[in-house]
Design an enzyme around this catalytic site. Structure first.
Site, PDB file in Angstrom:
ATOM      1  N   HIS A 210       4.264   2.054   1.901  1.00  0.00           N
ATOM      2  CA  HIS A 210       4.242   2.137   3.369  1.00  0.00           C
ATOM      3  C   HIS A 210       3.781   0.846   4.059  1.00  0.00           C
ATOM      4  O   HIS A 210       3.534   0.851   5.258  1.00  0.00           O
ATOM      5  CB  HIS A 210       3.501   3.389   3.879  1.00  0.00           C
ATOM      6  CG  HIS A 210       2.104   3.599   3.390  1.00  0.00           C
ATOM      7  ND1 HIS A 210       1.641   4.820   2.975  1.00  0.00           N
ATOM      8  CD2 HIS A 210       1.066   2.761   3.269  1.00  0.00           C
ATOM      9  CE1 HIS A 210       0.370   4.725   2.623  1.00  0.00           C
ATOM     10  NE2 HIS A 210      -0.002   3.473   2.804  1.00  0.00           N
TER      11      HIS A 210
ATOM     12  N   HIS B 133       3.390   7.399   8.096  1.00  0.00           N
ATOM     13  CA  HIS B 133       2.747   7.166   6.799  1.00  0.00           C
ATOM     14  C   HIS B 133       1.450   7.940   6.630  1.00  0.00           C
ATOM     15  O   HIS B 133       0.827   7.888   5.568  1.00  0.00           O
ATOM     16  CB  HIS B 133       2.497   5.684   6.580  1.00  0.00           C
ATOM     17  CG  HIS B 133       1.183   5.171   7.122  1.00  0.00           C
ATOM     18  ND1 HIS B 133       0.772   5.354   8.413  1.00  0.00           N
ATOM     19  CD2 HIS B 133       0.179   4.479   6.519  1.00  0.00           C
ATOM     20  CE1 HIS B 133      -0.416   4.793   8.591  1.00  0.00           C
ATOM     21  NE2 HIS B 133      -0.804   4.259   7.469  1.00  0.00           N
TER      22      HIS B 133
ATOM     23  N   CYS C 145       0.890  -1.142   0.000  1.00  0.00           N
ATOM     24  CA  CYS C 145       0.000   0.000   0.000  1.00  0.00           C
ATOM     25  C   CYS C 145       0.941   1.207   0.000  1.00  0.00           C
ATOM     26  O   CYS C 145       1.958   1.197   0.691  1.00  0.00           O
ATOM     27  CB  CYS C 145      -0.871  -0.005   1.247  1.00  0.00           C
ATOM     28  SG  CYS C 145      -2.132   1.268   1.220  1.00  0.00           S
TER      29      CYS C 145
ATOM     30  N   LYS D 231     -13.225   8.334  -3.633  1.00  0.00           N
ATOM     31  CA  LYS D 231     -12.940   7.332  -2.599  1.00  0.00           C
ATOM     32  C   LYS D 231     -13.687   6.044  -2.915  1.00  0.00           C
ATOM     33  O   LYS D 231     -14.724   6.068  -3.542  1.00  0.00           O
ATOM     34  CB  LYS D 231     -13.398   7.818  -1.228  1.00  0.00           C
ATOM     35  CG  LYS D 231     -12.639   9.013  -0.723  1.00  0.00           C
ATOM     36  CD  LYS D 231     -12.890   9.276   0.746  1.00  0.00           C
ATOM     37  CE  LYS D 231     -12.413   8.165   1.629  1.00  0.00           C
ATOM     38  NZ  LYS D 231     -10.971   7.951   1.632  1.00  0.00           N
TER      39      LYS D 231
ATOM     40  N   SER E  95      -6.115  13.696   5.683  1.00  0.00           N
ATOM     41  CA  SER E  95      -7.425  13.069   5.470  1.00  0.00           C
ATOM     42  C   SER E  95      -8.150  13.908   4.438  1.00  0.00           C
ATOM     43  O   SER E  95      -7.582  14.857   3.906  1.00  0.00           O
ATOM     44  CB  SER E  95      -8.205  13.032   6.778  1.00  0.00           C
ATOM     45  OG  SER E  95      -8.567  14.352   7.129  1.00  0.00           O
TER      46      SER E  95
ATOM     47  N   HIS F 223      -8.470   4.236   0.858  1.00  0.00           N
ATOM     48  CA  HIS F 223      -7.812   4.513  -0.417  1.00  0.00           C
ATOM     49  C   HIS F 223      -8.515   5.674  -1.135  1.00  0.00           C
ATOM     50  O   HIS F 223      -9.727   5.824  -1.028  1.00  0.00           O
ATOM     51  CB  HIS F 223      -7.822   3.268  -1.304  1.00  0.00           C
ATOM     52  CG  HIS F 223      -6.943   2.183  -0.763  1.00  0.00           C
ATOM     53  ND1 HIS F 223      -6.916   0.911  -1.256  1.00  0.00           N
ATOM     54  CD2 HIS F 223      -6.041   2.207   0.247  1.00  0.00           C
ATOM     55  CE1 HIS F 223      -6.050   0.189  -0.578  1.00  0.00           C
ATOM     56  NE2 HIS F 223      -5.509   0.946   0.336  1.00  0.00           N
ATOM     57  N   PHE F 224      -7.730   6.451  -1.850  1.00  0.00           N
ATOM     58  CA  PHE F 224      -8.317   7.624  -2.493  1.00  0.00           C
ATOM     59  C   PHE F 224      -7.469   8.097  -3.652  1.00  0.00           C
ATOM     60  O   PHE F 224      -6.298   7.720  -3.786  1.00  0.00           O
ATOM     61  CB  PHE F 224      -8.468   8.777  -1.477  1.00  0.00           C
ATOM     62  CG  PHE F 224      -7.152   9.257  -0.898  1.00  0.00           C
ATOM     63  CD1 PHE F 224      -6.303  10.076  -1.635  1.00  0.00           C
ATOM     64  CD2 PHE F 224      -6.770   8.894   0.389  1.00  0.00           C
ATOM     65  CE1 PHE F 224      -5.095  10.517  -1.105  1.00  0.00           C
ATOM     66  CE2 PHE F 224      -5.557   9.323   0.914  1.00  0.00           C
ATOM     67  CZ  PHE F 224      -4.717  10.137   0.168  1.00  0.00           C
ATOM     68  N   LEU F 225      -8.087   8.918  -4.471  1.00  0.00           N
ATOM     69  CA  LEU F 225      -7.372   9.757  -5.442  1.00  0.00           C
ATOM     70  C   LEU F 225      -7.840  11.170  -5.129  1.00  0.00           C
ATOM     71  O   LEU F 225      -9.038  11.447  -5.154  1.00  0.00           O
ATOM     72  CB  LEU F 225      -7.706   9.351  -6.877  1.00  0.00           C
ATOM     73  CG  LEU F 225      -6.931  10.092  -7.981  1.00  0.00           C
ATOM     74  CD1 LEU F 225      -6.881   9.223  -9.244  1.00  0.00           C
ATOM     75  CD2 LEU F 225      -7.521  11.441  -8.315  1.00  0.00           C
TER      76      LEU F 225
ATOM     77  N   GLY G 212      -2.962   8.804  11.110  1.00  0.00           N
ATOM     78  CA  GLY G 212      -3.299   7.787  12.111  1.00  0.00           C
ATOM     79  C   GLY G 212      -4.693   8.023  12.658  1.00  0.00           C
ATOM     80  O   GLY G 212      -5.065   9.137  13.024  1.00  0.00           O
TER      81      GLY G 212
END
Lengths: 480, 138
Positions: free
Chosen positions: A328, A403, A101, A479, A379, A205-207, A406
């Site tokens: 990561h 990474h 990832c 997302k 985020s 996960h995202f763009l 958290g």
């Protein structure tokens, strides 16, 4: 610090030690980095996992955790452990299910004001990149293609016309792990890999579309290719079902090996085998193959994103250069200084990012004097950061840093406390458009469920586990 | 029988209770499917056999749930029910999963599960019922 972290010793302004004896069988101490503002977020489960890692055979120096430490499974999230190649072990619990990832960042020449129809751009990206549960690849991969992906990583995609040679120079390890052995990947994993190339996945996960809104280090910013006020694209995903299956398969294999080699574990998720054993080598070969799949996967998604920017803004692929791509969740063979001498070790990073300092091997030649670009996502509503690796990270954390921010709130807690539609609207008011398959997935990843990315990165910067280069403000995301 | 979601910061952790091991495994599979697809309603049209053995019942549960996850993702199936027979010694599970093809219009409300974790995986028997705790990496 709160009562739940009793038994932990403060050894510096941001440095804390978990002494040998915190859990039975520890061979070395645990060490983590937190500011006073973040100590309230530390869970007992995370500390126990940090201590559990210290019980594994052949661990060198200490069991480490970065400022985004939180409760995971096996290793804590944010965990780093380096193992001797003769006496030490390799463990899927130190890598995780989502092998490699990682995160990559693309620059663009566009200013925020030039993204006139942002909702349409976001929708185009959502249509171009298969996203969410059950999403299938838009590519038709054959078994030979899949084998090449596992063998060659990102360079497979570049050869297939889905990128540029320069992209490879800007990936950690050139987007490939040499230890790959596709013959160690199960048929089940291959089957899952055939249909998911170029898919984003779900969860965190995202763009994301971002704006470079502050440059802290102009020289490094210029060398990395980011300019204040320009739009950037950040992609966060991994090895999809193929990697998940590799981890699942090898936990079963290494569970049996753990017993055969007489290794006592505090947590079965830490199933492991000596690095230099048939089972250990098999896992490394399969894990590296999955890591290569992930680099190819991020490259395919990059291609889709470049196509969207090409259609919308008339940009060529070269107009969206890759700033860098980091893993990561990975285990890698690296040389580090341990107890005053150079040693080759197997470094596990579970929710931790490589942060090689100036002069470290494998950096692009034009960045060698600056250190490796390090990408730390925030985020949906909080900034992400671009940093550079440091000698301090080489000295203290086997060239590793955090990474992400958290999590501080569980997904169930988030869904109880937050309505996805409200989160979506609040983000929209802040100029951040989010496209996702359902509102629940937005609530689960709301900005308030994460620690402050700014504070986590401040700790990293103050300790010297990375130096701030730029801050990136989110303006839109797709997302899963 | 019950499925209860427990606190876990990063992932999803469940406590499942059932009167028998077979029901316990079937309920755990339901927790997995609900996590993935949210809505499991609709007619079942597909059947997949299950036949697994393992060294102990925790690893049997790990293998079983991992197999359900694999079949669901690889074959794009949403399993709505598990009809199982679980033998404690030697630990084995045989039976079948019933379900239907994934339909984005119905089943996109969940979240992806990356794997079944061994961390804190436990099955206990007390007061005539079975209870398990399991963590899904999401």
């Amino acid at each position: 610090m709160s009562e739940m972290v009793k038994g932990v010793t403060r050894t510096g302004q941001f440095e804390w030690e978990v002494p040998v004896g915190y859990v039975p069988g520890m061979r070395v101490p645990g060490r983590f980095y937190l500011s006073d503002a973040l100590t309230g977020t530390l869970e007992e489960g995370a500390l126990k996992q940090l201590a559990n890692v210290a019980t594994l055979p052949g661990i060198r120096c200490c069991s480490l955790a970065m400022p985004d430490i939180h409760w995971g499974y096996g290793f804590p999230i944010g965990g780093v452990g380096a193992f001797d190649l003769t006496e030490g072990v390799v463990s899927p619990g130190g890598v995780g299910f989502d092998i490699n990832c990682g995160v990559r960042l693309l620059a663009t020449p566009l200013r925020e004001a030039e993204i006139l129809k942002k909702a349409e751009v976001i929708e185009d990206l959502y249509q171009a990149v298969p996203t969410g549960v059950g999403a299938r690849s838009s590519q038709r991969l054959g078994k030979a293609d899949l084998r090449s992906m596992l063998e060659d990583g990102a360079s497979w995609a570049v050869r297939a016309g889905l990128g540029m040679e320069r992209d490879l120079d800007r990936c950690e390890g050139n987007g490939r792990m040499d230890e790959t052995d596709p013959s160690k990947v199960s048929e089940k994993a291959l089957q899952r890999g055939l249909t998911q190339s170029g898919t984003l996945g779900a969860g965190n996960h995202f763009l994301e579309l971002q704006v470079v809104d502050e440059i802290y280090d102009p020289a490094a910013g210029a060398a990395f290719g980011v300019e204040e006020g320009t739009v950037a694209v950040m992609i966060h995903c991994g090895s999809r079902g193929l990697g998940h299956q590799v981890c699942t398969d090898y936990i079963q294999v290494l569970e049996a090996a753990t017993r055969r080699y007489g290794i006592t574990l505090p947590d079965r998720q830490l199933a492991c085998a000596p690095v230099d054993s048939p089972e250990g080598r098999a896992y490394v070969g399969a894990m590296a193959a999955a890591a290569n799949y992930a680099w190819a996967n991020r490259q395919v998604i990059t291609h889709h994103a470049r196509e969207v920017f090409g259609r919308r803004f008339g940009l060529a692929p070269e107009d969206l250069p890759l700033v860098y791509d980091v893993a990561h969740n990975i285990a890698k063979f690296e040389e580090h200084e341990v107890d005053g001498r150079r040693e080759r070790v197997c470094v596990h990073r579970k929710g931790a990012t490589r942060a090689f300092g100036p002069g470290a091997p494998g950096l692009p030649s034009d960045l060698a004097a600056l250190g490796q670009p390090v990408i730390i996502p925030g985020s949906m509503g909080t900034p992400s950061f671009l940093l550079r690796g440091t000698e301090e990270a080489m000295r203290r954390t086997f060239g590793s840093t955090c990474h992400g921010a958290g999590r501080v709130m569980s997904r169930s807690g988030a869904k109880k406390q937050l309505a996805g539609r409200d989160v979506r609207e609040a983000l929209r008011r802040d100029g951040i458009l989010v496209r996702a398959p359902n509102d629940a997935s937005i609530a689960e990843e709301a900005p308030s469920v994460y620690k402050s990315s700014t504070e986590v990165v401040r700790v990293v910067h103050e300790v010297g586990l990375g130096r701030l280069v730029a801050r990136l403000r989110p303006i839109g995301a797709i997302k899963g | 029988m019950s499925i209860e979601e427990l606190e876990h910061t990063a992932d999803l952790r469940f406590r499942v209770r059932a009167p028998s091991l077979a029901d316990l495994f079937a309920e755990a599979a339901r927790a997995l499917m609900q996590t993935l697809y949210a809505d499991l309603r609709g007619p079942a049209t597909e059947i997949r056999p299950i036949d697994l053995e393992s060294g102990d019942r925790e690893s049997l549960l790990y293998n079983f749930l991992s197999e359900v996850l694999y079949l669901s993702e690889a074959e794009n199936l949403v399993f709505t029910e598990a009809e199982l027979k679980v033998t404690p010694s030697p630990p084995s599970v045989v039976g079948r999963l019933v379900g239907r093809p994934f339909d984005r219009a119905l089943h996109a409300g969940g979240t992806e599960v990356k794997g079944i974790s061994y961390s804190d995986l436990a099955i206990v028997e007390a007061n005539g019922e079975f209870c398990l705790e399991v963590l899904f990496d999401v």
